[in-house]
Design a protein around this motif. Structure first.
Motif, PDB file in Angstrom:
ATOM      1  N   ASP A 192       0.837  -1.195   0.000  1.00  0.00           N
ATOM      2  CA  ASP A 192       0.000   0.000   0.000  1.00  0.00           C
ATOM      3  C   ASP A 192       0.873   1.246   0.000  1.00  0.00           C
ATOM      4  OD1 ASP A 192      -2.331  -1.498   0.021  1.00  0.00           O
ATOM      5  OD2 ASP A 192      -2.399  -1.580   2.208  1.00  0.00           O
ATOM      6  N   LEU A 193       1.960   1.189   0.784  1.00  0.00           N
ATOM      7  CA  LEU A 193       2.893   2.303   0.853  1.00  0.00           C
ATOM      8  C   LEU A 193       4.214   1.798   1.414  1.00  0.00           C
ATOM      9  CD1 LEU A 193       3.351   5.419   0.643  1.00  0.00           C
ATOM     10  CD2 LEU A 193       2.734   5.526   3.077  1.00  0.00           C
ATOM     11  N   SER A 194       5.308   2.250   0.816  1.00  0.00           N
ATOM     12  CA  SER A 194       6.633   2.009   1.375  1.00  0.00           C
ATOM     13  C   SER A 194       7.442   3.288   1.205  1.00  0.00           C
ATOM     14  CB  SER A 194       7.329   0.825   0.687  1.00  0.00           C
ATOM     15  OG  SER A 194       7.561   1.105  -0.689  1.00  0.00           O
ATOM     16  N   TYR A 195       8.326   3.545   2.166  1.00  0.00           N
ATOM     17  CA  TYR A 195       9.171   4.729   2.031  1.00  0.00           C
ATOM     18  C   TYR A 195      10.468   4.546   2.810  1.00  0.00           C
ATOM     19  CZ  TYR A 195       7.200   6.173   6.585  1.00  0.00           C
ATOM     20  OH  TYR A 195       6.801   6.216   7.895  1.00  0.00           O
ATOM     21  N   GLU A 196      11.438   5.383   2.452  1.00  0.00           N
ATOM     22  CA  GLU A 196      12.759   5.336   3.054  1.00  0.00           C
ATOM     23  C   GLU A 196      13.250   6.748   3.314  1.00  0.00           C
ATOM     24  OE1 GLU A 196      17.278   3.689   2.036  1.00  0.00           O
ATOM     25  OE2 GLU A 196      15.744   3.721   0.475  1.00  0.00           O
ATOM     26  N   LEU A 197      13.869   6.965   4.479  1.00  0.00           N
ATOM     27  CA  LEU A 197      14.538   8.213   4.815  1.00  0.00           C
ATOM     28  C   LEU A 197      15.945   7.893   5.291  1.00  0.00           C
ATOM     29  CD1 LEU A 197      11.734  10.107   6.796  1.00  0.00           C
ATOM     30  CD2 LEU A 197      12.526  10.598   4.479  1.00  0.00           C
ATOM     31  N   LEU A 198      16.937   8.622   4.770  1.00  0.00           N
ATOM     32  CA  LEU A 198      18.319   8.349   5.126  1.00  0.00           C
ATOM     33  C   LEU A 198      19.119   9.651   5.196  1.00  0.00           C
ATOM     34  CD1 LEU A 198      20.691   6.496   5.700  1.00  0.00           C
ATOM     35  CD2 LEU A 198      20.859   6.006   3.255  1.00  0.00           C
ATOM     36  N   PRO A 199      19.057  10.377   6.326  1.00  0.00           N
ATOM     37  CA  PRO A 199      19.976  11.493   6.539  1.00  0.00           C
ATOM     38  C   PRO A 199      21.344  10.961   6.958  1.00  0.00           C
ATOM     39  CG  PRO A 199      18.525  11.261   8.420  1.00  0.00           C
ATOM     40  CD  PRO A 199      18.091  10.223   7.422  1.00  0.00           C
ATOM     41  N   ARG A 200      22.400  11.641   6.541  1.00  0.00           N
ATOM     42  CA  ARG A 200      23.739  11.135   6.834  1.00  0.00           C
ATOM     43  C   ARG A 200      24.763  12.265   6.848  1.00  0.00           C
ATOM     44  NH1 ARG A 200      22.185  10.465   1.700  1.00  0.00           N
ATOM     45  NH2 ARG A 200      23.681  10.860   0.007  1.00  0.00           N
ATOM     46  N   ILE A 201      25.836  12.039   7.581  1.00  0.00           N
ATOM     47  CA  ILE A 201      26.999  12.911   7.615  1.00  0.00           C
ATOM     48  C   ILE A 201      28.188  12.110   7.114  1.00  0.00           C
ATOM     49  CG2 ILE A 201      28.542  14.268   9.054  1.00  0.00           C
ATOM     50  CD1 ILE A 201      25.865  15.542   8.847  1.00  0.00           C
ATOM     51  N   LEU A 211      33.936   8.038   5.150  1.00  0.00           N
ATOM     52  CA  LEU A 211      33.256   7.488   6.314  1.00  0.00           C
ATOM     53  C   LEU A 211      31.852   8.090   6.391  1.00  0.00           C
ATOM     54  CD1 LEU A 211      36.147   7.744   8.951  1.00  0.00           C
ATOM     55  CD2 LEU A 211      35.634   5.878   7.358  1.00  0.00           C
ATOM     56  N   ASN A 212      30.852   7.252   6.659  1.00  0.00           N
ATOM     57  CA  ASN A 212      29.465   7.696   6.681  1.00  0.00           C
ATOM     58  C   ASN A 212      28.782   7.264   7.968  1.00  0.00           C
ATOM     59  OD1 ASN A 212      28.989   8.539   3.627  1.00  0.00           O
ATOM     60  ND2 ASN A 212      30.083   6.589   3.583  1.00  0.00           N
ATOM     61  N   VAL A 213      28.049   8.186   8.576  1.00  0.00           N
ATOM     62  CA  VAL A 213      27.217   7.859   9.726  1.00  0.00           C
ATOM     63  C   VAL A 213      25.862   8.531   9.519  1.00  0.00           C
ATOM     64  CG1 VAL A 213      28.044   9.823  11.090  1.00  0.00           C
ATOM     65  CG2 VAL A 213      27.052   7.840  12.243  1.00  0.00           C
ATOM     66  N   GLY A 214      24.806   7.841   9.884  1.00  0.00           N
ATOM     67  CA  GLY A 214      23.478   8.407   9.669  1.00  0.00           C
ATOM     68  C   GLY A 214      22.419   7.582  10.366  1.00  0.00           C
ATOM     69  N   VAL A 231       4.950  -1.969   9.424  1.00  0.00           N
ATOM     70  CA  VAL A 231       6.138  -1.973  10.271  1.00  0.00           C
ATOM     71  C   VAL A 231       7.155  -0.964   9.753  1.00  0.00           C
ATOM     72  CG1 VAL A 231       8.141  -3.372  10.923  1.00  0.00           C
ATOM     73  CG2 VAL A 231       5.847  -4.334  11.106  1.00  0.00           C
ATOM     74  N   ARG A 232       7.880  -0.373  10.689  1.00  0.00           N
ATOM     75  CA  ARG A 232       9.023   0.470  10.377  1.00  0.00           C
ATOM     76  C   ARG A 232      10.270  -0.174  10.954  1.00  0.00           C
ATOM     77  NH1 ARG A 232       4.651   2.385  11.120  1.00  0.00           N
ATOM     78  NH2 ARG A 232       4.738   2.017  13.363  1.00  0.00           N
ATOM     79  N   GLU A 233      11.328  -0.245  10.146  1.00  0.00           N
ATOM     80  CA  GLU A 233      12.638  -0.684  10.605  1.00  0.00           C
ATOM     81  C   GLU A 233      13.542   0.539  10.609  1.00  0.00           C
ATOM     82  OE1 GLU A 233      14.336  -4.065   8.719  1.00  0.00           O
ATOM     83  OE2 GLU A 233      12.444  -5.151   8.584  1.00  0.00           O
ATOM     84  N   ALA A 234      14.135   0.841  11.758  1.00  0.00           N
ATOM     85  CA  ALA A 234      14.916   2.069  11.876  1.00  0.00           C
ATOM     86  C   ALA A 234      16.106   1.850  12.792  1.00  0.00           C
ATOM     87  CB  ALA A 234      14.045   3.206  12.404  1.00  0.00           C
ATOM     88  N   GLY A 235      17.170   2.608  12.559  1.00  0.00           N
ATOM     89  CA  GLY A 235      18.349   2.531  13.403  1.00  0.00           C
ATOM     90  C   GLY A 235      19.527   3.254  12.784  1.00  0.00           C
ATOM     91  N   TRP A 236      20.575   3.385  13.570  1.00  0.00           N
ATOM     92  CA  TRP A 236      21.784   4.073  13.128  1.00  0.00           C
ATOM     93  C   TRP A 236      22.543   3.228  12.111  1.00  0.00           C
ATOM     94  CZ3 TRP A 236      22.070   8.987  14.416  1.00  0.00           C
ATOM     95  CH2 TRP A 236      21.412   9.422  15.566  1.00  0.00           C
ATOM     96  N   ILE A 237      23.220   3.909  11.191  1.00  0.00           N
ATOM     97  CA  ILE A 237      24.064   3.231  10.217  1.00  0.00           C
ATOM     98  C   ILE A 237      25.496   3.736  10.341  1.00  0.00           C
ATOM     99  CG2 ILE A 237      22.165   2.926   8.597  1.00  0.00           C
ATOM    100  CD1 ILE A 237      23.539   5.132   6.864  1.00  0.00           C
ATOM    101  N   LEU A 238      26.423   2.864  10.010  1.00  0.00           N
ATOM    102  CA  LEU A 238      27.847   3.200   9.998  1.00  0.00           C
ATOM    103  C   LEU A 238      28.465   2.478   8.816  1.00  0.00           C
ATOM    104  CD1 LEU A 238      30.287   4.534  11.399  1.00  0.00           C
ATOM    105  CD2 LEU A 238      30.545   2.427  12.742  1.00  0.00           C
ATOM    106  N   GLY A 239      29.034   3.232   7.872  1.00  0.00           N
ATOM    107  CA  GLY A 239      29.554   2.608   6.659  1.00  0.00           C
ATOM    108  C   GLY A 239      30.802   3.281   6.130  1.00  0.00           C
ATOM    109  N   VAL A 240      31.452   2.596   5.216  1.00  0.00           N
ATOM    110  CA  VAL A 240      32.635   3.111   4.532  1.00  0.00           C
ATOM    111  C   VAL A 240      32.381   3.089   3.053  1.00  0.00           C
ATOM    112  CG1 VAL A 240      35.103   2.814   4.111  1.00  0.00           C
ATOM    113  CG2 VAL A 240      34.158   2.259   6.362  1.00  0.00           C
ATOM    114  N   GLY A 241      32.512   4.250   2.397  1.00  0.00           N
ATOM    115  CA  GLY A 241      32.309   4.338   0.954  1.00  0.00           C
ATOM    116  C   GLY A 241      33.623   4.203   0.201  1.00  0.00           C
ATOM    117  N   PHE A 242      33.596   3.428  -0.874  1.00  0.00           N
ATOM    118  CA  PHE A 242      34.763   3.250  -1.733  1.00  0.00           C
ATOM    119  C   PHE A 242      34.459   3.870  -3.089  1.00  0.00           C
ATOM    120  CE2 PHE A 242      34.656  -0.152   1.355  1.00  0.00           C
ATOM    121  CZ  PHE A 242      35.958  -0.201   1.834  1.00  0.00           C
ATOM    122  N   GLY A 243      35.159   4.927  -3.466  1.00  0.00           N
ATOM    123  CA  GLY A 243      34.934   5.584  -4.739  1.00  0.00           C
ATOM    124  C   GLY A 243      36.001   5.217  -5.750  1.00  0.00           C
ATOM    125  N   PHE A 244      35.577   5.028  -6.992  1.00  0.00           N
ATOM    126  CA  PHE A 244      36.538   4.675  -8.048  1.00  0.00           C
ATOM    127  C   PHE A 244      35.977   5.070  -9.400  1.00  0.00           C
ATOM    128  CE2 PHE A 244      33.948   1.094  -6.848  1.00  0.00           C
ATOM    129  CZ  PHE A 244      33.507   0.540  -8.044  1.00  0.00           C
TER     130      PHE A 244
END
Length: 244
Positions: A192-201, A211-214, A231-244
């Motif tokens: 019926d509806l799905s959505y995503e929000l991802l603010p990050r620094i 380095l990414n945190v959000g 249902v909503r699944e939510a929580g902090w993220i911590l990641g490493v971006g590799f650019g090429f």
């Protein structure tokens, strides 16, 4: 605060470089971002004939429902054009007491999206991309209840949702930048509806590593003959971006 930084950067013409590493708009640039997602569930999950379980996980307890989470994002850009892909796999467990019954539900969600877009703002240090595409969802639930209602059931559903959204990025100063990704989908085609929000620094360690945190929120409202998943699944993220 994040939205204000992005808006001010767009109005002033400052923000993260649209060209990225090397700044050459004539070549494809790629970024792969695997990350940890400390997710939990919040919402209502009903797997008939089990009683509906109300899940309420507070921000202070981000791992209360989490058994396992794997997430990865990929982006390819050339000039104003962009291709975005995302893969998320979560396994969460729910253990609630409902109407004098102990209800246990194991919930697995696979969320994979692919979209193409165009940068409507591509300033030297700011970029806003609009995109559209599709998201594939696979939901597998295995539940049982003991008490006033003794029952068990397993139900798997998969479907495809159309999605639209945007990804905005702006420089905060030095090596720091901020971003906000948001999309919405379903529209009754699958869910019926799905959505995503991802603010990050983000912090650019060098031209390759970032380095990414959000904080990530995925929400879905889906209903079938035996399954009601709001249902909503939510929580902090911590990641490493590799650019090429």
């Amino acid at each position: 605060m994040l939205a204000c930084w992005i808006a001010l950067s767009l109005l002033s013409g400052s923000g993260p470089a649209g060209g990225g590493p090397g700044g050459d708009p004539e070549r494809w640039r790629f970024e792969l971002v695997p990350y940890l997602w400390f997710a939990s569930l919040d919402g209502t999950l009903e797997l008939e004939p089990l009683p509906a379980a109300r899940i309420d996980a507070s921000l202070a307890e981000p791992l209360v429902n989490l058994d396992f989470a794997l997430a990865e994002a990929f982006a390819a850009r050339k000039g104003p054009w962009v291709v975005l892909a995302d893969f998320t796999f979560t396994k969460l467990g729910v253990d609630e007491t409902v109407s004098a019954s102990d209800v246990e539900i194991d919930s697995v969600l696979l969320w994979a999206s692919l979209a193409g877009g165009y940068a409507v703002v591509d300033a030297p240090r700011a970029r806003v991309e609009l995109f559209a595409g599709a998201r594939y969802l696979l939901l597998d639930n295995d539940g049982r209840s003991v008490g006033s209602i003794d029952a068990s059931n397993s139900k798997s559903e998969d479907w495809l949702d159309p999605i639209v959204g945007f990804d905005a990025r702006a420089e905060l100063g030095g090596r720091w930048s901020a971003g906000l990704l948001a999309d919405v989908g379903g529209f009754g085609v699958g869910s019926d509806l799905s959505y995503e929000l991802l603010p990050r620094i983000s912090y650019a360690w060098n031209e390759i590593l970032t380095l990414n945190v959000g904080y990530r929120l995925l929400a879905m409202d889906f209903e079938s003959s035996q399954l009601d998943y709001d249902v909503r699944e939510a929580g902090w993220i911590l990641g490493v971006g590799f650019g090429f």
